[in-house]
Write a protein that holds these residues in place. Structure first.
Motif, PDB file in Angstrom:
ATOM      1  N   LYS A  61       0.876  -1.165  -0.230  1.00  0.00           N
ATOM      2  CA  LYS A  61      -0.103  -0.008   0.154  1.00  0.00           C
ATOM      3  C   LYS A  61       0.948   1.235   0.021  1.00  0.00           C
ATOM      4  O   LYS A  61       2.009   1.168   0.716  1.00  0.00           O
ATOM      5  CB  LYS A  61      -0.771  -0.019   1.157  1.00  0.00           C
ATOM      6  CG  LYS A  61      -1.702   1.159   1.343  1.00  0.00           C
ATOM      7  CD  LYS A  61      -2.793   1.228   2.521  1.00  0.00           C
ATOM      8  CE  LYS A  61      -3.745   2.169   2.543  1.00  0.00           C
ATOM      9  NZ  LYS A  61      -4.643   2.005   3.861  1.00  0.00           N
ATOM     10  N   VAL A  63       0.803   5.127   1.142  1.00  0.00           N
ATOM     11  CA  VAL A  63       0.098   6.159   1.848  1.00  0.00           C
ATOM     12  C   VAL A  63       0.930   7.483   1.854  1.00  0.00           C
ATOM     13  O   VAL A  63       2.233   7.441   2.076  1.00  0.00           O
ATOM     14  CB  VAL A  63       0.289   5.856   3.539  1.00  0.00           C
ATOM     15  CG1 VAL A  63      -0.297   6.675   4.387  1.00  0.00           C
ATOM     16  CG2 VAL A  63      -0.360   4.238   3.946  1.00  0.00           C
ATOM     17  N   ALA A  78      -1.824   7.350  15.248  1.00  0.00           N
ATOM     18  CA  ALA A  78      -2.948   6.867  14.159  1.00  0.00           C
ATOM     19  C   ALA A  78      -2.614   6.112  13.055  1.00  0.00           C
ATOM     20  O   ALA A  78      -3.402   5.355  12.878  1.00  0.00           O
ATOM     21  CB  ALA A  78      -3.681   8.250  13.903  1.00  0.00           C
ATOM     22  N   LEU A  79      -1.494   6.428  12.551  1.00  0.00           N
ATOM     23  CA  LEU A  79      -0.931   5.534  11.460  1.00  0.00           C
ATOM     24  C   LEU A  79      -0.735   4.177  11.839  1.00  0.00           C
ATOM     25  O   LEU A  79      -1.224   3.017  11.054  1.00  0.00           O
ATOM     26  CB  LEU A  79       0.314   6.263  10.685  1.00  0.00           C
ATOM     27  CG  LEU A  79       0.001   7.256   9.659  1.00  0.00           C
ATOM     28  CD1 LEU A  79       1.175   7.941   9.430  1.00  0.00           C
ATOM     29  CD2 LEU A  79      -0.524   6.639   8.369  1.00  0.00           C
ATOM     30  N   ARG A  80       0.213   4.124  12.973  1.00  0.00           N
ATOM     31  CA  ARG A  80       0.272   2.474  13.718  1.00  0.00           C
ATOM     32  C   ARG A  80      -0.971   1.709  13.779  1.00  0.00           C
ATOM     33  O   ARG A  80      -1.268   0.643  13.415  1.00  0.00           O
ATOM     34  CB  ARG A  80       0.879   2.794  14.877  1.00  0.00           C
ATOM     35  CG  ARG A  80       1.294   1.583  15.551  1.00  0.00           C
ATOM     36  CD  ARG A  80       0.328   0.843  16.737  1.00  0.00           C
ATOM     37  NE  ARG A  80      -0.085   1.724  17.363  1.00  0.00           N
ATOM     38  CZ  ARG A  80       0.505   2.405  18.646  1.00  0.00           C
ATOM     39  NH1 ARG A  80       1.550   1.770  19.039  1.00  0.00           N
ATOM     40  NH2 ARG A  80      -0.096   3.381  19.334  1.00  0.00           N
ATOM     41  N   ASP A  81      -1.997   2.642  14.271  1.00  0.00           N
ATOM     42  CA  ASP A  81      -3.316   1.729  14.612  1.00  0.00           C
ATOM     43  C   ASP A  81      -4.214   1.551  13.317  1.00  0.00           C
ATOM     44  O   ASP A  81      -4.806  -0.001  13.250  1.00  0.00           O
ATOM     45  CB  ASP A  81      -4.222   2.727  15.521  1.00  0.00           C
ATOM     46  CG  ASP A  81      -3.833   2.976  16.775  1.00  0.00           C
ATOM     47  OD1 ASP A  81      -2.779   2.221  17.367  1.00  0.00           O
ATOM     48  OD2 ASP A  81      -4.060   3.991  17.660  1.00  0.00           O
ATOM     49  N   GLN A  82      -3.884   2.406  12.277  1.00  0.00           N
ATOM     50  CA  GLN A  82      -4.623   2.060  11.133  1.00  0.00           C
ATOM     51  C   GLN A  82      -3.993   0.845  10.484  1.00  0.00           C
ATOM     52  O   GLN A  82      -4.867  -0.091  10.026  1.00  0.00           O
ATOM     53  CB  GLN A  82      -4.277   3.226  10.116  1.00  0.00           C
ATOM     54  CG  GLN A  82      -5.028   3.078   8.797  1.00  0.00           C
ATOM     55  CD  GLN A  82      -4.659   4.322   7.925  1.00  0.00           C
ATOM     56  OE1 GLN A  82      -4.551   5.437   8.464  1.00  0.00           O
ATOM     57  NE2 GLN A  82      -4.519   3.846   6.629  1.00  0.00           N
ATOM     58  N   LEU A  83      -2.786   0.671  10.468  1.00  0.00           N
ATOM     59  CA  LEU A  83      -1.901  -0.443   9.713  1.00  0.00           C
ATOM     60  C   LEU A  83      -2.283  -1.771  10.866  1.00  0.00           C
ATOM     61  O   LEU A  83      -2.543  -2.751   9.888  1.00  0.00           O
ATOM     62  CB  LEU A  83      -0.494  -0.167   9.825  1.00  0.00           C
ATOM     63  CG  LEU A  83      -0.102   0.916   8.832  1.00  0.00           C
ATOM     64  CD1 LEU A  83       1.418   0.973   8.967  1.00  0.00           C
ATOM     65  CD2 LEU A  83      -0.513   0.796   7.320  1.00  0.00           C
ATOM     66  N   ALA A  85      -4.754  -2.272  12.384  1.00  0.00           N
ATOM     67  CA  ALA A  85      -6.307  -2.612  11.980  1.00  0.00           C
ATOM     68  C   ALA A  85      -6.675  -3.369  10.718  1.00  0.00           C
ATOM     69  O   ALA A  85      -7.105  -4.432  10.513  1.00  0.00           O
ATOM     70  CB  ALA A  85      -6.951  -1.538  12.481  1.00  0.00           C
ATOM     71  N   GLU A  86      -5.907  -2.813   9.889  1.00  0.00           N
ATOM     72  CA  GLU A  86      -5.913  -3.209   8.409  1.00  0.00           C
ATOM     73  C   GLU A  86      -5.182  -4.510   8.031  1.00  0.00           C
ATOM     74  O   GLU A  86      -5.580  -5.388   7.395  1.00  0.00           O
ATOM     75  CB  GLU A  86      -5.408  -2.201   7.623  1.00  0.00           C
ATOM     76  CG  GLU A  86      -5.894  -2.457   5.955  1.00  0.00           C
ATOM     77  CD  GLU A  86      -5.676  -1.117   4.889  1.00  0.00           C
ATOM     78  OE1 GLU A  86      -5.808  -1.368   4.033  1.00  0.00           O
ATOM     79  OE2 GLU A  86      -5.218   0.068   5.719  1.00  0.00           O
TER      80      GLU A  86
END
Length: 358
Positions: A61, A63, A78-83, A85-86
């Motif tokens: 991906k 970003v 937030a980026l860590r959490d997004q990755l 989660a995904e």
């Protein structure tokens, strides 16, 4: 005497077109179907030709990282959490851009494997676990972020890096072709970050033969590029990229000084970008670096660059106090610049007067 056991970048590739080998370089570091995540400066977002060169596979991906503001701990988290989660986990983070993008890549890499908030790790040697595989690919020269053991972040209470042996990149790709088309003023401000690295390292109390050898070479390259060359060409791009690397190596084994310590306060309060902030401060530091500032002013004049003035005019006492607090928190920088008695030399009153000049 206790010597530093210095962690360096593991692998370095340099040369025009080196970016084309990125797919080959990262292939051995892929882990199953866990993706590689490419953090790319948002200035490339409208450039499909560049995106087509990114070696995407499977769930990889891109970003795009907005660098309007310098990296913030809340954005890293937030980026860590997004990755997570995904994807759950990732094979690696590849940062393509200026110092802010590379710092973001380093920080998110570390936070993939360390609990809590990135704000918890702002300081020296607080990171407990290695991050995921990370690659730094600069598209502008000067910050030295490609070789630094820190990733500078603005947190809830301070601007300070995650300084650790786990922070340096596993791989850097130095391709001078990637710096084509950079805005002239931005190129200059960022390049002067390298020049200021050299001045502060070479005149600092932490100076040693290791840092001196890199600092002297980087300084000579900066002088050649910005004072001797009559026109900008490919050779200038090549040499500036190497000056950035060498300048970063110089401060990695020593430290920066007054300009950086003061500019951190500007960045925290006013959001001033790192390169231009250093230029604004260094322009007023004849007292500390007389020859360097004189030469800097010659470079500014030769290249017809404007250094902003009066940016602290009208600030409140509370504003000045916050900048002073942030700046004085950079103890290693002040000790390198002024020695072990720096607290008696750089008083709050003296630093306030310096900020008032900017």
């Amino acid at each position: 005497m206790k010597f530093r056991n210095f962690k360096m970048v593991d692998y370095v590739i340099f040369g025009r077109g080196a970016f084309n080998q990125l797919g080959e370089i990262i292939a051995p570091h892929r882990k199953g179907d866990a993706p590689m995540i490419f953090f790319i400066d948002y200035h490339f977002e409208g450039n499909p030709a560049f995106a087509a060169r990114v070696p995407l596979q499977g769930k990889d991906k891109i970003v795009y990282i907005d660098v309007t503001d310098e990296p913030k701990t809340k954005v890293v988290d937030a980026l860590r959490d997004q990755l997570v989660a995904e994807f759950g986990t990732v094979s690696g983070i590849i940062g393509v851009g200026g110092g802010s993008v590379m710092d973001m890549a380093k920080a998110v890499s570390l936070m993939m494997n360390n609990p809590g908030s990135s704000a918890d790790y702002q300081g020296w040697d607080l990171v407990k676990f290695p991050g995921v595989y990370k690659v730094g690919i600069p598209t502008i020269s000067g910050t030295g972020a490609e070789v630094s053991r820190t990733c500078v972040l603005t947190g809830p209470t301070r601007k300070l890096g995650m300084n650790s042996d786990f922070t340096p990149f596993d791989q850097i790709v130095l391709d001078p072709e990637l710096v084509r088309g950079v805005n002239k003023d931005q190129m200059f401000y960022t390049a002067m970050d390298c020049y200021i690295h050299c001045i502060e390292s070479l005149q600092g109390t932490y100076l040693n033969a290791f840092s001196q050898s890199y600092g002297e070479k980087a300084l000579v390259l900066c002088q050649e590029i910005f004072l001797q060359k009559e026109k900008w060409d490919d050779d200038a791009d090549d040499k500036l990229m190497m000056a950035s690397y060498a300048g970063g190596m110089s401060i990695a084994y020593s430290q920066v000084g007054v300009a950086h310590a003061v500019s951190y306060g500007l960045a925290y309060l006013l959001g001033t970008k790192h390169g231009i902030g250093n230029c604004i401060v260094f322009d007023k530091l004849e007292e500390f670096y007389p020859e360097g500032v004189k030469e800097f002013k010659q470079m500014v004049k030769k290249h017809n660059i404007t250094i902003p003035q009066g940016i602290t005019k009208g600030l409140s006492n509370a504003d000045f106090d916050k900048m002073i607090d942030v700046s004085l928190g950079m103890a290693p920088l002040w000790e390198n610049a002024l020695g072990k008695d720096w607290k008696t030399i750089m008083t709050r009153e003296r630093l306030r007067k310096l900020y008032e000049q900017l």
